[in-house]
Scaffold this motif. Structure first.
Motif, PDB file in Angstrom:
ATOM      1  N   ALA A  12       0.845  -1.201   0.000  1.00 33.13           N
ATOM      2  CA  ALA A  12       0.000   0.000   0.000  1.00 33.13           C
ATOM      3  C   ALA A  12       0.886   1.260   0.000  1.00 33.13           C
ATOM      4  O   ALA A  12       0.578   2.247  -0.676  1.00 33.13           O
ATOM      5  N   LEU A  13       1.986   1.235   0.747  1.00 30.34           N
ATOM      6  CA  LEU A  13       2.906   2.374   0.762  1.00 30.34           C
ATOM      7  C   LEU A  13       3.544   2.595  -0.608  1.00 30.34           C
ATOM      8  O   LEU A  13       3.703   3.728  -1.067  1.00 30.34           O
ATOM      9  N   LEU A  14       3.938   1.536  -1.278  1.00 31.33           N
ATOM     10  CA  LEU A  14       4.528   1.652  -2.610  1.00 31.33           C
ATOM     11  C   LEU A  14       3.519   2.213  -3.607  1.00 31.33           C
ATOM     12  O   LEU A  14       3.865   3.025  -4.469  1.00 31.33           O
ATOM     13  N   LEU A  15       2.233   1.793  -3.464  1.00 27.24           N
ATOM     14  CA  LEU A  15       1.199   2.296  -4.357  1.00 27.24           C
ATOM     15  C   LEU A  15       0.978   3.791  -4.125  1.00 27.24           C
ATOM     16  O   LEU A  15       0.868   4.568  -5.075  1.00 27.24           O
ATOM     17  N   ARG A  16       0.959   4.216  -2.861  1.00 20.65           N
ATOM     18  CA  ARG A  16       0.786   5.644  -2.555  1.00 20.65           C
ATOM     19  C   ARG A  16       1.974   6.464  -3.095  1.00 20.65           C
ATOM     20  O   ARG A  16       1.789   7.568  -3.609  1.00 20.65           O
ATOM     21  N   ALA A  20       1.828   9.458  -5.920  1.00 20.96           N
ATOM     22  CA  ALA A  20       2.361  10.788  -5.631  1.00 20.96           C
ATOM     23  C   ALA A  20       3.363  11.205  -6.711  1.00 20.96           C
ATOM     24  O   ALA A  20       3.379  12.362  -7.145  1.00 20.96           O
ATOM     25  N   VAL A  21       4.182  10.268  -7.177  1.00 23.02           N
ATOM     26  CA  VAL A  21       5.147  10.566  -8.228  1.00 23.02           C
ATOM     27  C   VAL A  21       4.424  10.923  -9.517  1.00 23.02           C
ATOM     28  O   VAL A  21       4.792  11.866 -10.225  1.00 23.02           O
ATOM     29  N   LEU A  22       3.370  10.193  -9.835  1.00 22.20           N
ATOM     30  CA  LEU A  22       2.622  10.484 -11.057  1.00 22.20           C
ATOM     31  C   LEU A  22       1.931  11.840 -10.980  1.00 22.20           C
ATOM     32  O   LEU A  22       1.821  12.550 -11.973  1.00 22.20           O
ATOM     33  N   ARG A  23       1.431  12.211  -9.805  1.00 19.71           N
ATOM     34  CA  ARG A  23       0.781  13.508  -9.647  1.00 19.71           C
ATOM     35  C   ARG A  23       1.790  14.665  -9.792  1.00 19.71           C
ATOM     36  O   ARG A  23       1.481  15.695 -10.369  1.00 19.71           O
ATOM     37  N   LEU A  24       3.000  14.494  -9.224  1.00 21.55           N
ATOM     38  CA  LEU A  24       3.996  15.566  -9.273  1.00 21.55           C
ATOM     39  C   LEU A  24       4.582  15.743 -10.681  1.00 21.55           C
ATOM     40  O   LEU A  24       4.896  16.849 -11.087  1.00 21.55           O
ATOM     41  N   GLY A  25       4.788  14.681 -11.391  1.00 25.60           N
ATOM     42  CA  GLY A  25       5.390  14.740 -12.719  1.00 25.60           C
ATOM     43  C   GLY A  25       6.891  14.454 -12.645  1.00 25.60           C
ATOM     44  O   GLY A  25       7.518  14.564 -11.589  1.00 25.60           O
ATOM     45  N   VAL A  26       7.487  14.122 -13.798  1.00 23.93           N
ATOM     46  CA  VAL A  26       8.895  13.727 -13.870  1.00 23.93           C
ATOM     47  C   VAL A  26       9.826  14.894 -13.525  1.00 23.93           C
ATOM     48  O   VAL A  26      10.773  14.723 -12.754  1.00 23.93           O
ATOM     49  N   PRO A  27       9.594  16.120 -14.046  1.00 27.72           N
ATOM     50  CA  PRO A  27      10.526  17.204 -13.704  1.00 27.72           C
ATOM     51  C   PRO A  27      10.582  17.499 -12.206  1.00 27.72           C
ATOM     52  O   PRO A  27      11.660  17.755 -11.661  1.00 27.72           O
ATOM     53  N   ALA A  28       9.479  17.482 -11.546  1.00 30.05           N
ATOM     54  CA  ALA A  28       9.457  17.745 -10.111  1.00 30.05           C
ATOM     55  C   ALA A  28      10.183  16.645  -9.350  1.00 30.05           C
ATOM     56  O   ALA A  28      10.909  16.907  -8.384  1.00 30.05           O
ATOM     57  N   CYS A  29      10.000  15.406  -9.777  1.00 25.86           N
ATOM     58  CA  CYS A  29      10.687  14.291  -9.109  1.00 25.86           C
ATOM     59  C   CYS A  29      12.202  14.394  -9.300  1.00 25.86           C
ATOM     60  O   CYS A  29      12.974  14.133  -8.380  1.00 25.86           O
TER      61      CYS A  29
END
Length: 187
Positions: A12-16, A20-29
């Motif tokens: 569940a933690l990995l899914l969250r 969160a990574v998908l919401r932020l986007g690649v540049p932000a990550c």
């Protein structure tokens, strides 16, 4: 409370985290990862810089002995060194033979030369001018001139003149004027 910590749902933690990574986007990550890497590097370099500052704050060791340069030579010592480098007047003709031998080794044609002796009263130095007309390849003429100066450190190459009949001719005619600076032989 300890039982609640053991019941962590890893999937569940990995899914969250993935959401969160998908919401932020690649540049932000990428920016977050670079910030974390920069903070880690800064945390690692801070103790290194402090250690370097401690080393730089230490005084330099005092030299055990100071090296003092030797005093400059006196005028008499300079004059003596000058006269020691001169050739001897009694060997002037032998030096001409050395030049003829060097010309032969350099594959140059040298039939005759002109010689003129002189004396400078002010410096008490005899001079012996040697004018040598040579024929051969350009490179060989320069090689001969440099070998002559190396063989006789008290000589100077005062004049060099070149002449070639045609541009395509590999043979060059040159006129070299050497001056030998000589002292009288001491008894």
């Amino acid at each position: 409370m300890a039982g609640a910590m053991n019941n962590v749902n890893v999937p569940a933690l990995l899914l969250r985290a993935r959401i969160a990574v998908l919401r932020l986007g690649v540049p932000a990550c990428v920016a977050i990862v670079l910030c974390v890497a920069g903070a880690a590097a800064w945390a690692w370099l801070l103790p290194q810089r402090a250690a370097q500052a401690r080393v730089m704050a230490q005084p330099l060791p005092a030299p055990s002995t100071l090296v003092t340069p030797p005093p400059p030579p006196s005028a008499n010592q300079n004059l003596a060194a000058f006269y020691d480098t001169l050739g001897e007047k009694r060997y002037a003709e032998q030096q001409v033979k050395v030049l003829f031998d060097l010309a032969a080794k350099s594959s140059l044609t040298l039939n005759q030369g002109e010689y003129k002796a002189g004396y400078d009263k002010a410096s008490r130095v005899s001079t012996y001018q040697i004018i040598l007309p040579v024929k051969g390849p350009y490179q060989s003429i320069w090689q001969f001139a440099m070998q002559g100066l190396r063989a006789m450190p008290y000589a100077s190459l005062d004049e060099v003149g070149f002449r070639r009949d045609t541009i395509a001719d590999p043979t060059v005619e040159a006129r070299l004027r050497f001056t030998l600076y000589l002292k009288d032989a001491e008894p």
